[in-house]
Design an enzyme around this catalytic site. Structure first.
Site, short mmCIF file in Angstrom:
data_model
loop_
_atom_site.label_atom_id
_atom_site.label_comp_id
_atom_site.label_asym_id
_atom_site.label_seq_id
_atom_site.Cartn_x
_atom_site.Cartn_y
_atom_site.Cartn_z
N ASN A 167 73.93 -16.52 35.99
CA ASN A 167 75.24 -16.54 35.36
C ASN A 167 75.62 -15.09 35.11
O ASN A 167 75.06 -14.45 34.21
CB ASN A 167 75.18 -17.34 34.05
CG ASN A 167 76.48 -17.28 33.28
OD1 ASN A 167 77.49 -16.78 33.79
ND2 ASN A 167 76.47 -17.80 32.06
N LYS A 221 78.30 -14.00 33.95
CA LYS A 221 79.24 -13.85 32.83
C LYS A 221 80.39 -12.92 33.26
O LYS A 221 80.80 -12.98 34.40
CB LYS A 221 78.49 -13.38 31.58
CG LYS A 221 77.29 -14.29 31.30
CD LYS A 221 76.64 -14.10 29.98
CE LYS A 221 75.49 -15.10 29.83
NZ LYS A 221 74.82 -15.01 28.53
N HIS A 271 79.11 -23.84 28.34
CA HIS A 271 78.21 -22.74 27.94
C HIS A 271 78.44 -22.43 26.46
O HIS A 271 79.56 -22.51 25.95
CB HIS A 271 78.51 -21.50 28.79
CG HIS A 271 77.47 -20.44 28.63
ND1 HIS A 271 77.45 -19.58 27.56
CD2 HIS A 271 76.39 -20.14 29.38
CE1 HIS A 271 76.40 -18.79 27.67
NE2 HIS A 271 75.74 -19.09 28.77
N GLU A 277 78.68 -19.76 24.90
CA GLU A 277 79.68 -18.72 24.62
C GLU A 277 81.09 -19.31 24.62
O GLU A 277 81.95 -18.90 23.85
CB GLU A 277 79.54 -17.58 25.65
CG GLU A 277 78.31 -16.74 25.34
CD GLU A 277 77.70 -16.03 26.54
OE1 GLU A 277 78.35 -15.88 27.58
OE2 GLU A 277 76.51 -15.63 26.42
N GLU A 292 69.89 -24.23 26.83
CA GLU A 292 70.00 -22.82 26.48
C GLU A 292 70.07 -22.67 24.96
O GLU A 292 71.16 -22.77 24.38
CB GLU A 292 71.27 -22.22 27.10
CG GLU A 292 71.29 -22.25 28.61
CD GLU A 292 72.16 -21.13 29.18
OE1 GLU A 292 71.65 -20.41 30.05
OE2 GLU A 292 73.30 -20.95 28.75
N GLY A 314 70.47 -13.58 25.56
CA GLY A 314 70.77 -12.15 25.48
C GLY A 314 69.99 -11.41 24.41
O GLY A 314 70.33 -10.28 24.07
N SER A 324 67.16 -15.53 27.93
CA SER A 324 66.22 -14.43 28.15
C SER A 324 65.11 -14.78 29.14
O SER A 324 63.98 -14.32 28.99
CB SER A 324 65.63 -13.95 26.82
OG SER A 324 66.67 -13.46 25.97
P1 13P Z 1 70.37 -14.26 29.21
O1 13P Z 1 69.45 -14.57 30.38
O2 13P Z 1 71.02 -12.92 29.34
O3 13P Z 1 69.69 -14.49 27.91
O4 13P Z 1 71.59 -15.32 29.30
C1 13P Z 1 71.32 -16.66 29.44
C2 13P Z 1 72.59 -17.39 29.67
O5 13P Z 1 73.44 -17.47 28.79
C3 13P Z 1 72.80 -17.99 30.98
O6 13P Z 1 73.88 -18.86 31.00
#
Ligand code: 13P
Length: 257
Positions: A13, A15, A99, A101, A171, A177, A217
């Protein structure tokens, strides 16, 4: 992973990162790591404007392309929105839905996630449904209940045929992150809860075939032990997927290397 029933999937992803001008170098760097589709499915979910270029650039690496969000509507007066048929038309096969976010920053509700899952399926996109608890919810010990509610809502009202298209990503919000992934044992526990939700809703055969990914992560160092768990069928990788060398190592981990 249980390769007998499910083909592993390593998904990235990106982002809101990367530019069209960076696609070729990324694809060239990843190419040696691309694997026969029968061993492991590889997916990159890119920003919408990059979907057509990514579909072209990654074709020879056998990497599928996905979007990161879609409108719940197929078309109409929704300025700034991007519909499922548009993503499909641009070359996407998958789309991330729900997601954390988007839930946290854009107020997406479980009901909206469900409508988006249906909108994706209606136009032939395979949804990657994200669920996961915040740190506060983890501390309260309500992870299993919360992800059960989130997944039940997200998959409500589908046909068995539609349910077979789903990919689920666990997740934990606190792991995204932060460099702090959940432990393989904890992830396995939640993944088995999620598989049970699919089993109760759509039956044992659908549950056995549904891929459950872990995200938060995941990197080239911890991927092997996470992927060794029986109910973890792959990863949804954020930060590490921006680096083709790291992403390639995670793909290699899914092949047991
Ligand atoms: P990270 O791997 O940067 O922690 O992000 C995970 C994520 O949100 C994938 O959708």
């Amino acid at each position: 992973m249980n390769p007998r029933y499910r083909k592993p999937m390593i998904a990235g992803n990106w982002k809101m990162n990367m530019l069209a001008s960076e696609l070729k170098a990324y694809a060239d760097a990843l190419k040696p790591a691309s694997v026969p589709a029968k061993w492991c499915e590889t997916l990159l979910c890119v920003p919408a404007p990059l979907v057509p270029g990514a579909a072209r650039a990654f074709k020879s690496c056998r990497v599928a392309v996905g979007g990161q969000n879609l409108s719940e509507y197929a078309s109409g007066a929704y300025t700034g929105e991007i519909s499922g048929p548009m993503l499909r038309d641009a070359g996407a096969e998958y789309v991330i839905v729900g997601h954390s976010e988007r839930r946290a920053m854009f107020g997406e509700t479980d009901e909206e996630v469900n409508r988006k899952v249906k909108a994706a399926l209606d136009c032939g996109l395979k949804p990657v449904i994200c669920v996961g608890e915040t740190r506060a919810q983890k501390m309260l010990g309500v992870t299993a209940e919360l992800v059960t509610l989130q997944l039940r809502a997200a998959v409500s009202g589908l046909t068995v045929r539609e349910a077979k298209q789903l990919v689920v990503a666990y997740e934990p919000v606190w792991a995204i992150g932060t460099g702090m992934s959940s432990t393989p044992e904890e992830v396995e526990q939640v993944a088995s809860v999620l598989r049970a939700v699919i089993r109760r809703t759509y039956g044992a055969a659908v549950a056995r075939g549904t891929r459950i990914l872990y995200g938060g992560s995941m990197n080239e160092k911890n991927a092997s032990e996470l992927l060794a768990q029986p109910d973890i069928d792959g990863g949804l990788v954020g930060g590490a997927s921006l680096h083709p060398d790291k992403f390639a190592q995670i793909i290699a981990a899914a092949r047991g290397e």
